[in-house]
Write a protein that holds these residues in place. Structure first.
Motif, PDB file in Angstrom:
ATOM      1  N   MET A   1       0.851  -1.199   0.000  1.00 43.45           N
ATOM      2  CA  MET A   1       0.000   0.000   0.000  1.00 43.45           C
ATOM      3  C   MET A   1       0.884   1.246   0.000  1.00 43.45           C
ATOM      4  N   GLN A   2       0.562   2.181  -0.892  1.00 41.14           N
ATOM      5  CA  GLN A   2       1.325   3.413  -0.976  1.00 41.14           C
ATOM      6  C   GLN A   2       0.757   4.470  -0.037  1.00 41.14           C
ATOM      7  N   ILE A   3       1.622   5.330   0.437  1.00 37.94           N
ATOM      8  CA  ILE A   3       1.220   6.429   1.318  1.00 37.94           C
ATOM      9  C   ILE A   3       1.584   7.741   0.630  1.00 37.94           C
ATOM     10  N   PHE A   4       0.597   8.652   0.532  1.00 36.01           N
ATOM     11  CA  PHE A   4       0.793   9.935  -0.141  1.00 36.01           C
ATOM     12  C   PHE A   4       0.635  11.066   0.869  1.00 36.01           C
ATOM     13  N   SER A   5       1.678  11.849   1.024  1.00 39.51           N
ATOM     14  CA  SER A   5       1.637  13.019   1.895  1.00 39.51           C
ATOM     15  C   SER A   5       0.913  14.170   1.199  1.00 39.51           C
ATOM     16  N   ALA A   6       0.675  15.252   1.943  1.00 35.66           N
ATOM     17  CA  ALA A   6       0.056  16.430   1.339  1.00 35.66           C
ATOM     18  C   ALA A   6       0.916  16.978   0.203  1.00 35.66           C
ATOM     19  N   ALA A   7       2.220  17.016   0.404  1.00 39.14           N
ATOM     20  CA  ALA A   7       3.113  17.526  -0.648  1.00 39.14           C
ATOM     21  C   ALA A   7       3.010  16.692  -1.916  1.00 39.14           C
ATOM     22  N   GLU A   8       2.886  15.385  -1.759  1.00 34.06           N
ATOM     23  CA  GLU A   8       2.773  14.506  -2.923  1.00 34.06           C
ATOM     24  C   GLU A   8       1.430  14.673  -3.618  1.00 34.06           C
ATOM     25  N   VAL A   9       0.372  14.926  -2.854  1.00 37.12           N
ATOM     26  CA  VAL A   9      -0.935  15.202  -3.461  1.00 37.12           C
ATOM     27  C   VAL A   9      -0.854  16.458  -4.328  1.00 37.12           C
ATOM     28  N   GLN A  95      -4.999  -0.028  -1.483  1.00 39.31           N
ATOM     29  CA  GLN A  95      -4.067   0.499  -2.480  1.00 39.31           C
ATOM     30  C   GLN A  95      -3.272   1.688  -1.971  1.00 39.31           C
ATOM     31  N   ALA A  96      -3.947   2.568  -1.238  1.00 37.57           N
ATOM     32  CA  ALA A  96      -3.269   3.797  -0.843  1.00 37.57           C
ATOM     33  C   ALA A  96      -3.903   4.414   0.395  1.00 37.57           C
ATOM     34  N   LEU A  97      -3.077   5.101   1.155  1.00 38.23           N
ATOM     35  CA  LEU A  97      -3.512   5.982   2.237  1.00 38.23           C
ATOM     36  C   LEU A  97      -3.070   7.378   1.828  1.00 38.23           C
ATOM     37  N   ILE A  98      -4.025   8.280   1.657  1.00 35.91           N
ATOM     38  CA  ILE A  98      -3.753   9.579   1.031  1.00 35.91           C
ATOM     39  C   ILE A  98      -4.183  10.695   1.979  1.00 35.91           C
ATOM     40  N   ASP A  99      -3.341  11.702   2.106  1.00 45.50           N
ATOM     41  CA  ASP A  99      -3.700  12.852   2.935  1.00 45.50           C
ATOM     42  C   ASP A  99      -5.016  13.446   2.451  1.00 45.50           C
ATOM     43  N   GLY A 100      -6.017  13.412   3.312  1.00 44.73           N
ATOM     44  CA  GLY A 100      -7.353  13.825   2.893  1.00 44.73           C
ATOM     45  C   GLY A 100      -7.582  15.318   2.944  1.00 44.73           C
ATOM     46  N   THR A 101      -6.829  16.028   3.767  1.00 41.64           N
ATOM     47  CA  THR A 101      -7.031  17.476   3.862  1.00 41.64           C
ATOM     48  C   THR A 101      -6.662  18.151   2.550  1.00 41.64           C
ATOM     49  N   SER A 102      -5.505  17.804   1.991  1.00 43.28           N
ATOM     50  CA  SER A 102      -5.092  18.393   0.716  1.00 43.28           C
ATOM     51  C   SER A 102      -6.017  17.979  -0.415  1.00 43.28           C
ATOM     52  N   VAL A 103      -6.440  16.706  -0.416  1.00 48.22           N
ATOM     53  CA  VAL A 103      -7.381  16.246  -1.436  1.00 48.22           C
ATOM     54  C   VAL A 103      -8.683  17.034  -1.350  1.00 48.22           C
ATOM     55  N   THR A 104      -9.128  17.324  -0.133  1.00 51.23           N
ATOM     56  CA  THR A 104     -10.383  18.055   0.049  1.00 51.23           C
ATOM     57  C   THR A 104     -10.307  19.450  -0.561  1.00 51.23           C
ATOM     58  N   LEU A 299     -17.952  10.818  -3.545  1.00 52.14           N
ATOM     59  CA  LEU A 299     -17.614  10.479  -4.920  1.00 52.14           C
ATOM     60  C   LEU A 299     -16.454  11.341  -5.410  1.00 52.14           C
ATOM     61  N   ALA A 300     -16.465  12.622  -5.046  1.00 50.20           N
ATOM     62  CA  ALA A 300     -15.364  13.502  -5.424  1.00 50.20           C
ATOM     63  C   ALA A 300     -14.068  13.070  -4.746  1.00 50.20           C
ATOM     64  N   ASP A 301     -14.174  12.625  -3.500  1.00 43.51           N
ATOM     65  CA  ASP A 301     -12.988  12.098  -2.809  1.00 43.51           C
ATOM     66  C   ASP A 301     -12.440  10.877  -3.527  1.00 43.51           C
ATOM     67  N   LEU A 302     -13.328   9.983  -3.926  1.00 42.88           N
ATOM     68  CA  LEU A 302     -12.907   8.770  -4.638  1.00 42.88           C
ATOM     69  C   LEU A 302     -12.200   9.121  -5.937  1.00 42.88           C
ATOM     70  N   ALA A 303     -12.799  10.012  -6.724  1.00 47.87           N
ATOM     71  CA  ALA A 303     -12.206  10.382  -8.014  1.00 47.87           C
ATOM     72  C   ALA A 303     -10.866  11.083  -7.830  1.00 47.87           C
ATOM     73  N   ALA A 304     -10.770  11.969  -6.836  1.00 46.25           N
ATOM     74  CA  ALA A 304      -9.524  12.689  -6.607  1.00 46.25           C
ATOM     75  C   ALA A 304      -8.438  11.754  -6.076  1.00 46.25           C
ATOM     76  N   ALA A 305      -8.813  10.853  -5.157  1.00 47.23           N
ATOM     77  CA  ALA A 305      -7.839   9.903  -4.623  1.00 47.23           C
ATOM     78  C   ALA A 305      -7.313   8.999  -5.728  1.00 47.23           C
ATOM     79  N   ARG A 306      -8.202   8.564  -6.619  1.00 45.81           N
ATOM     80  CA  ARG A 306      -7.771   7.702  -7.718  1.00 45.81           C
ATOM     81  C   ARG A 306      -6.865   8.474  -8.695  1.00 45.81           C
ATOM     82  N   THR A 307      -7.135   9.760  -8.869  1.00 46.29           N
ATOM     83  CA  THR A 307      -6.268  10.577  -9.724  1.00 46.29           C
ATOM     84  C   THR A 307      -4.864  10.664  -9.140  1.00 46.29           C
ATOM     85  N   VAL A 308      -4.771  10.840  -7.820  1.00 47.50           N
ATOM     86  CA  VAL A 308      -3.466  10.860  -7.168  1.00 47.50           C
ATOM     87  C   VAL A 308      -2.765   9.524  -7.326  1.00 47.50           C
ATOM     88  N   PHE A 309      -3.488   8.442  -7.069  1.00 46.59           N
ATOM     89  CA  PHE A 309      -2.906   7.090  -7.125  1.00 46.59           C
ATOM     90  C   PHE A 309      -2.455   6.742  -8.547  1.00 46.59           C
TER      91      PHE A 309
END
Length: 314
Positions: A1-9, A95-104, A299-309
């Motif tokens: 599982m990949q981990i994405f920081s705010a900077a990586e988002v 698949q991934a743990l992604i910083d949710g604040t930046s994604v939001t 749904l927007a969270d899902l689409a944005a997280a998948r875009t990052v991944f």
């Protein structure tokens, strides 16, 4: 599982790509339960929330805590912390743990811009942005990616915060004319797009000031008893929302005029999904006032997280 920081988002996302992916996601059928917000203590705003969504490719759940008194306790603390877990739809593997604040920040602004691509006039050039929080620069840049904006006026209660937003937007879009806004009675009638991203619980301006042909975008309020615009603006506008279920459960912008007997649920002409599928037309004529109310969609969270991944080659 990949981990994405705010900077990586921030490194992975851009508005043209994200808006295109959001449009595709909203046009497709998905399973979207209503989000759950749990108060953590009686009489206090502290809360914990879960936002799940899944489609034929992936599953995502965003979890966030909201503790608005945090900065008062320690300036290093944020009022909101968030993480998104992304799973493979077919195997269930994380698949991934992604910083949710930046994604939001990204997805909230991109959703507003996507709605504006259907609802704002094609020739919209002047944006009035109300709010100077962390979301503000994202809102300005997102709207500027879907309409030929030349001028952005920024309003806030603290001049130093307005100046900081101007600096952040100018760093990305030096071609835009950016300046502070002061008297909303003068600013509102001149705006082609009005975007509100504030913590206000009372209307920010008189709805009668909004000129025919303008588009209003409201993202800041998530409370049944609060609102960023008055009932008159809602009554005078063609209204669209990101999610009927969520907005009609928690957004005072619509719930208050409904309680006043001025409108009913049929006043909402469509959801963002209807616009993306073409089952709602959106703006019908140049003089129409349009309004988009968003409270956030998993749904927007899902689409944005998948875009990052997917941006890492997955």
């Amino acid at each position: 599982m990949q981990i994405f920081s705010a900077a990586e988002v921030h490194q992975q996302l851009n508005f043209p790509l994200l808006i295109a992916n959001l449009k595709q996601a909203f046009a497709n059928s998905v399973d979207l339960p209503r989000r759950q917000v749990y108060p953590l203590q009686q009489g206090k705003p502290d809360a914990f929330a879960l936002l799940p969504a899944w489609d034929n490719q992936g599953i995502a759940v965003k979890a966030f805590t909201y503790m608005p008194d945090n900065p008062k306790k320690d300036p290093a603390l944020a009022s909101l912390y968030s993480q998104i877990l992304l799973f493979d739809r077919h195997t269930g593997q994380p698949q991934a743990l992604i910083d949710g604040t930046s994604v939001t920040y990204w997805r909230t602004a991109a959703v507003s811009a996507l709605a504006a691509s259907f609802l704002a006039r094609q020739d919209a050039k002047r944006l009035l942005l109300l709010g100077t929080g962390n979301l503000a620069p994202f809102m300005a840049l997102a709207h500027a990616s879907v309409r030929p904006l030349t001028e952005i006026r920024i309003w806030g209660r603290r001049p130093e915060a307005v100046a900081e937003v101007i600096r952040n937007v100018a760093r990305e879009r030096p071609d835009l004319h950016l300046s502070p806004a002061s008297d909303l009675a003068e600013e509102v009638p001149q705006a082609d797009i009005i975007s509100c991203a504030t913590g206000a619980h009372e209307p920010l301006f008189n709805g009668e000031w909004v000129s025919p042909g303008s588009h209003c975008d409201l993202v800041g309020n998530h409370h049944k008893g609060g609102r960023e615009c008055d009932s008159q603006l809602v009554l005078n506008s063609s209204v669209y929302v990101d999610s009927r279920t969520n907005v009609l459960h928690e957004a005072g912008e619509l719930l208050i005029p409904m309680a006043e007997g001025l409108i009913n649920e049929s006043h909402v002409l469509g959801e963002l999904a209807d616009l993306c599928r073409g089952t709602s037309i959106g703006r019908k004529h140049p003089q129409e006032r349009t309004l988009f109310k968003s409270v956030g969609s998993a749904l927007a969270d899902l689409a944005a997280a998948r875009t990052v991944f997917n941006g890492t080659g997955n």
